[in-house]
Design an enzyme around this catalytic site. Structure first.
Site, mmCIF file in Angstrom:
data_model
loop_
_atom_site.group_PDB
_atom_site.id
_atom_site.type_symbol
_atom_site.label_atom_id
_atom_site.label_comp_id
_atom_site.label_asym_id
_atom_site.label_seq_id
_atom_site.Cartn_x
_atom_site.Cartn_y
_atom_site.Cartn_z
ATOM 1 N N LYS A 114 37.169 43.169 50.603
ATOM 2 C CA LYS A 114 37.392 43.264 49.349
ATOM 3 C C LYS A 114 37.263 44.429 48.016
ATOM 4 O O LYS A 114 37.350 44.210 47.299
ATOM 5 C CB LYS A 114 35.854 42.001 48.363
ATOM 6 C CG LYS A 114 36.735 40.655 49.167
ATOM 7 C CD LYS A 114 35.617 40.299 48.225
ATOM 8 C CE LYS A 114 35.865 38.116 49.314
ATOM 9 N NZ LYS A 114 35.363 36.631 49.177
ATOM 10 N N LYS A 209 42.099 35.428 56.990
ATOM 11 C CA LYS A 209 41.604 34.483 56.084
ATOM 12 C C LYS A 209 42.364 34.120 54.952
ATOM 13 O O LYS A 209 42.494 34.494 53.959
ATOM 14 C CB LYS A 209 40.248 34.427 56.531
ATOM 15 C CG LYS A 209 39.215 33.927 55.936
ATOM 16 C CD LYS A 209 37.784 33.676 55.368
ATOM 17 C CE LYS A 209 37.811 34.122 53.735
ATOM 18 N NZ LYS A 209 37.001 33.700 53.182
ATOM 19 N N LYS A 212 40.658 31.876 48.841
ATOM 20 C CA LYS A 212 41.663 30.786 47.540
ATOM 21 C C LYS A 212 41.794 31.542 46.398
ATOM 22 O O LYS A 212 42.403 31.379 45.850
ATOM 23 C CB LYS A 212 40.611 30.100 47.111
ATOM 24 C CG LYS A 212 38.571 31.016 46.967
ATOM 25 C CD LYS A 212 37.779 29.456 46.280
ATOM 26 C CE LYS A 212 36.846 29.015 46.777
ATOM 27 N NZ LYS A 212 35.816 31.101 47.021
HETATM 28 N N1 AQP Z 1 39.589 30.489 55.949
HETATM 29 C C1 AQP Z 1 38.320 30.237 56.063
HETATM 30 N N2 AQP Z 1 38.203 29.110 56.770
HETATM 31 C C2 AQP Z 1 36.802 28.639 57.485
HETATM 32 N N3 AQP Z 1 35.911 28.559 56.501
HETATM 33 C C3 AQP Z 1 35.887 29.111 54.710
HETATM 34 N N4 AQP Z 1 35.191 29.673 53.919
HETATM 35 C C4 AQP Z 1 36.091 30.385 52.618
HETATM 36 N N5 AQP Z 1 37.382 30.549 53.936
HETATM 37 C C5 AQP Z 1 36.903 30.193 54.378
HETATM 38 C C6 AQP Z 1 33.893 29.280 53.818
HETATM 39 O O1 AQP Z 1 34.262 28.739 52.354
HETATM 40 C C7 AQP Z 1 32.374 28.677 52.487
HETATM 41 C C8 AQP Z 1 32.659 29.366 50.557
HETATM 42 O O2 AQP Z 1 33.013 30.323 50.509
HETATM 43 P P1 AQP Z 1 33.310 30.988 49.194
HETATM 44 O O3 AQP Z 1 33.680 30.601 48.331
HETATM 45 O O4 AQP Z 1 32.346 31.816 49.163
HETATM 46 O O5 AQP Z 1 33.343 32.844 49.867
HETATM 47 P P2 AQP Z 1 34.621 33.286 50.485
HETATM 48 O O6 AQP Z 1 33.963 33.450 52.041
HETATM 49 O O7 AQP Z 1 34.901 34.610 50.054
HETATM 50 O O8 AQP Z 1 35.482 32.281 50.972
HETATM 51 P P3 AQP Z 1 37.425 32.371 49.550
HETATM 52 O O9 AQP Z 1 38.139 30.935 49.953
HETATM 53 O O10 AQP Z 1 38.328 33.544 50.618
HETATM 54 O O11 AQP Z 1 36.757 32.941 48.391
HETATM 55 P P4 AQP Z 1 37.712 34.241 47.656
HETATM 56 O O12 AQP Z 1 38.939 33.803 47.568
HETATM 57 O O13 AQP Z 1 36.876 34.160 46.075
HETATM 58 O O14 AQP Z 1 36.348 35.634 48.277
HETATM 59 C C9 AQP Z 1 32.019 29.680 52.827
HETATM 60 O O15 AQP Z 1 30.620 28.925 53.883
HETATM 61 C C10 AQP Z 1 32.585 30.477 53.553
HETATM 62 O O16 AQP Z 1 32.364 31.156 55.042
#
Ligand code: AQP
Length: 345
Positions: A114, A209, A212
């Site tokens: 990130k 991955k 969002k």
């Molecule tokens: N692609 C994924 N597959 C499975 N699990 C996922 N998680 C996120 N993406 C996937 C799980 O969702 C929970 C919440 O995630 P988060 O919002 O705390 O942060 P993140 O892991 O950084 O998720 P994103 O979607 O990638 O968000 P952004 O884009 O804002 O950084 C966690 O349990 C995560 O493992």
């Protein structure tokens, strides 16, 4: 007093939740909530580690909570709240920051990924993110933290910090001799990662991955996408060379679609693969799109209904924050006492 084990997890309200957040996290929380004393929250303090506007943060925070409810989290069974409503999260984060090392935090893979887009101006919050996450967990004496695979390393850091602080402030806490056991400062949490679906991949780059906040909206299935959007995105998913539908390491795009189908229908992958013998990638995409539409539609509709009822969401959050604050205040007072801070009178 509940005798259930405690479980805690959260999502950052950085954007609309994705099918990755659902399969890797929230779907499992909903199933497990009957068996655990659960705390689920929207980590709005984490969300500002990457800048965003106030109206957007407010809307996404409500939307995250509405989506939790729409995915089956039950405010009567679980404590649902917003991180910034419990100031002890930030307080404990500072304490942990003073016990974490730059070396261990800079090894976090998510930080490396990130921070790459920030050049020389990496926000400190992005670096400190896993320490705040450790505070989120240790504040509630949590046994289990269900997360997607990308967060496992952060739970491991949490465990290391807890063990370090236990050794320093409650020496003998882990004595194998029961006569020597002292209550630990922190409970050591375990991560829980789903066997399948712990990492749903981007539809446009299946080696990455699904996230969002991916700038490419075609890469991500959001839990409030329209049926048409879902169909379009799945049908244009990047697949692999060849034409045979198999679950193989060199077919990450096909594997991703098979995983989506398997988790959402409960059918094992080999059974799904067998049903596609002699068929084309196009068939797999059409069916996967239909399965995703069926899974997302009720969540989308219920989220929209709840978003129109802010009064209800505020009521849920007020109750959740009151409950969480009581627990967090007791914990931080205990930690401060063990560290030598003079108690508040
Ligand atoms: N692609 C994924 N597959 C499975 N699990 C996922 N998680 C996120 N993406 C996937 C799980 O969702 C929970 C919440 O995630 P988060 O919002 O705390 O942060 P993140 O892991 O950084 O998720 P994103 O979607 O990638 O968000 P952004 O884009 O804002 O950084 C966690 O349990 C995560 O493992």
């Amino acid at each position: 007093m509940t005798t259930k084990k405690t479980m805690l997890s959260a999502v950052q309200p950085t954007s609309r939740l994705t099918i990755g957040n659902y399969i890797g996290a929230v779907k499992n929380w909903a199933t497990m909530q009957a068996d655990y004393d659960c705390l689920f929250f929207a980590v709005d303090l984490h969300a500002i580690s990457d800048k965003r506007g106030a109206p957007e943060l407010r809307d996404q925070t409500y939307r995250t909570v509405a989506t939790y409810l729409a995915c089956g989290l039950d405010a009567e069974k679980s404590t649902l709240f917003v991180q910034s409503h419990v100031p002890e999260h930030a307080e404990l984060a500072w304490v942990l920051t003073c016990h974490a090392t730059m070396g261990e935090v800079s090894r976090m893979t998510q930080y490396k990924d990130k921070s790459a887009k920030h050049g020389d101006s990496i926000p400190m919050g992005l670096f400190a993110y896993p320490v705040l996450m450790a505070a989120d967990i240790l504040l509630y004496d949590v046994d289990l933290v269900p997360v997607g695979a990308d967060q496992k390393q952060h739970v491991e850091l949490t465990r290391d910090l807890a063990i370090r602080m236990n050794n320093h402030y409650t020496p003998g806490w882990d004595g194998k001799d029961p006569t020597k056991v002292k209550p630990a400062l922190f409970r050591i949490p375990e991560p829980w990662i789903p066997k399948l679906g712990g990492k749903i991949m981007s539809l446009q780059d299946p080696t990455k991955k699904m996230s969002k906040s991916d700038a490419d909206l075609k890469a991500t299935l959001f839990l409030d996408d329209t049926d048409k959007d879902i169909e379009k995105k799945v049908k244009s998913a990047v697949t692999d060379s060849g034409s045979e539908i198999t679950d193989a390491d060199d077919k990450p795009g096909i594997r991703n679609l098979l995983t989506l189908q398997s988790v959402l229908t409960g059918k094992p992958i080999p059974e799904i693969v067998a049903a596609y013998a002699g068929k084309m990638y196009g068939h797999l995409k059409v069916d996967t799109a239909a399965i995703c539409v069926d899974a997302i539609r009720p969540i989308r509709d219920e989220t929209a209904r709840l978003m129109a009822d802010r009064g209800y969401l505020d009521q849920v959050l007020k109750r959740g924050a009151e409950n969480a604050r009581k627990r967090a205040a007791m914990k931080i007072a205990h930690v401060y006492d063990k560290m030598g801070f003079i108690p508040k009178t």
